[in-house]
Write a protein that holds these residues in place. Structure first.
Motif, PDB file in Angstrom:
ATOM      1  N   ASP A  53       0.805  -1.221   0.000  1.00  0.00           N
ATOM      2  CA  ASP A  53       0.000   0.000   0.000  1.00  0.00           C
ATOM      3  C   ASP A  53       0.838   1.272   0.000  1.00  0.00           C
ATOM      4  N   LYS A  62       3.086   4.135  -1.688  1.00  0.00           N
ATOM      5  CA  LYS A  62       3.139   4.716  -3.022  1.00  0.00           C
ATOM      6  C   LYS A  62       4.593   5.016  -3.398  1.00  0.00           C
ATOM      7  N   SER A  90       4.292   5.815   2.973  1.00  0.00           N
ATOM      8  CA  SER A  90       3.128   5.120   3.504  1.00  0.00           C
ATOM      9  C   SER A  90       1.855   5.875   3.139  1.00  0.00           C
ATOM     10  N   PRO A  91       0.698   5.212   3.212  1.00  0.00           N
ATOM     11  CA  PRO A  91      -0.570   5.891   2.899  1.00  0.00           C
ATOM     12  C   PRO A  91      -0.798   7.135   3.746  1.00  0.00           C
ATOM     13  N   ASN A 127      -0.858  10.809   0.993  1.00  0.00           N
ATOM     14  CA  ASN A 127      -2.288  10.953   0.696  1.00  0.00           C
ATOM     15  C   ASN A 127      -2.483  12.001  -0.388  1.00  0.00           C
ATOM     16  N   ALA A 155       0.595   3.354  -6.240  1.00  0.00           N
ATOM     17  CA  ALA A 155       0.743   2.312  -5.216  1.00  0.00           C
ATOM     18  C   ALA A 155       1.620   1.177  -5.720  1.00  0.00           C
ATOM     19  N   ARG A 200       1.329  -1.879  -5.166  1.00  0.00           N
ATOM     20  CA  ARG A 200       0.555  -3.055  -5.580  1.00  0.00           C
ATOM     21  C   ARG A 200       0.249  -3.012  -7.077  1.00  0.00           C
ATOM     22  N   ASP A 201       0.316  -1.829  -7.696  1.00  0.00           N
ATOM     23  CA  ASP A 201       0.100  -1.738  -9.140  1.00  0.00           C
ATOM     24  C   ASP A 201       1.243  -2.364  -9.927  1.00  0.00           C
TER      25      ASP A 201
END
Length: 271
Positions: free
Chosen positions: A180, A182, A253-254, A258, A266, A268-269
Motif C-alpha cells: 500500500d 506509493k 506510507s498511505p 495521501n 501504489a 501493488r500496481d
C-alpha cells in the motif's frame, strides 16, 4: 520520443555452492522482496549484472525473489543496460563486444525499443539548443553523438526505477516494501545541466551513502547511491550509474502519501 547524447559448464563444487547459497537465501529471507507475499525461490540481482562492466556486479545486491517477480522484468533490464552503456560519458574504453551483445539481445527481444542513431544535423541542433548542452569542440551537428530513444523508453525507466526502489528499501530498511506504499521515481542524464541542482539537493537531504563493492573490483565508479529513511514511512534515494544517469525514487506510507498526484502510484500496481 526522447533524444539523448551518447558516449560511447560449472567446475568442481560450483553447483553445490550455488545450491547452498540459494537454500540459505530461502531460509534467511523467506519472502519475495518485490511482491512481499510469495515465498523466495531465486536470487534477483538488482541492478542486473548486465549494468556492470564484464557483468561483474557488486556483492550483497542479490535479493530474495519468487520466480514470477524475477522473470517479469528481465527483458526490460536488458534494454536499460543498453541505454546505460550508450549514455556513458566517462573516459573508460568502450566494451564493444558487450555493447554488440546488448544491441543484439534488444533486437531479438524488444526491437521496438532500439535507439535510433541516424539523426539529422537539424535534429541534433534542436536538441543541443533545448537542453543547453555544448557540442564537443571541433565537431559539427551532423557528427553529434546523440541518439533518439523510442517512446517506450519511459516504460523501461519506470519499471527499472520502481524495482530499484523496492530493492534498496529492502536492503536499507530490512523488509519488503508494503504494497500500500506509493512510489514516485524520476531520472536525468548526468550530463544534463539540470543534474547539478539535483546533486546539491541530494547532498542536503539524503544523509546516508552506500558505496557498493566487490573484492578486487572497483564498483563505486559504476553505481552508488545516497538514501534516507524516516520511521513514519518515508524512504528516498538518488543513485548514479556511471556517467550516464541519475535515478531517483521515493516510497511513502498511505498516511504520508495521501496525494492524488499521478506521479505517485501504489506499489501493488507493480505486481
Amino acid at each position: 520520443m526522447d533524444i539523448v547524447p551518447v558516449g560511447h559448464f560449472p567446475r568442481g563444487d560450483a553447483m553445490g555452492v550455488s545450491k547452498r547459497r540459494k537454500d540459505a537465501l530461502k531460509r534467511d529471507h523467506p519472502t519475495c522482496y518485490f511482491c512481499a507475499t510469495a515465498p523466495t525461490e531465486v536470487p534477483d540481482h538488482v541492478p542486473s549484472r548486465q549494468c556492470f562492466k564484464g557483468r561483474v556486479g557488486p556483492e550483497d545486491f542479490e535479493f530474495p525473489a519468487c520466480d514470477r517477480c524475477n522473470q517479469m522484468s528481465s527483458q526490460l533490464e536488458q534494454v536499460f543496460a543498453l541505454y546505460l552503456m550508450l549514455a556513458d560519458h566517462s573516459d573508460d574504453e568502450l566494451d564493444e563486444a558487450m555493447l554488440a551483445k546488448l544491441i543484439q539481445g534488444v533486437a531479438n527481444n524488444n526491437p521496438n525499443l532500439l535507439p535510433l542513431m541516424n539523426l539529422t544535423a537539424r535534429q541534433a541542433r534542436q536538441h543541443y539548443k533545448s537542453t543547453g548542452l555544448k557540442l564537443p569542440a571541433g565537431m559539427t551537428f551532423s557528427e553529434a553523438p546523440i541518439a533518439e530513444l523510442p517512446a517506450g523508453n519511459r516504460d523501461v525507466f519506470l519499471a527499472f526505477s520502481r524495482r530499484l526502489t523496492c530493492a534498496l528499501y529492502y536492503k536499507e530498511v530490512g523488509h519488503p516494501l508494503p504494497l500500500d506504499f506509493k512510489i514516485s521515481t524520476g531520472w536525468v542524464q548526468v550530463v544534463d545541466p539540470s543534474a547539478r541542482a539535483l546533486e546539491k539537493a541530494v547532498v542536503d537531504f539524503l544523509p546516508e551513502v552506500t558505496l557498493p563493492n566487490r573484492r578486487n573490483t572497483n564498483i563505486g565508479d559504476q553505481f552508488y547511491y545516497r538514501w534516507g529513511h524516516k520511521p513514519e514511512g518515508i524512504f528516498a534515494f538518488a543513485a548514479q550509474f556511471r556517467s550516464s544517469f541519475y535515478i531517483i525514487g521515493a516510497a511513502a506510507s498511505p498516511a504520508v502519501s495521501n496525494t492524488e498526484d499521478p506521479k505517485w502510484q501504489a506499489h501493488r500496481d507493480d505486481i
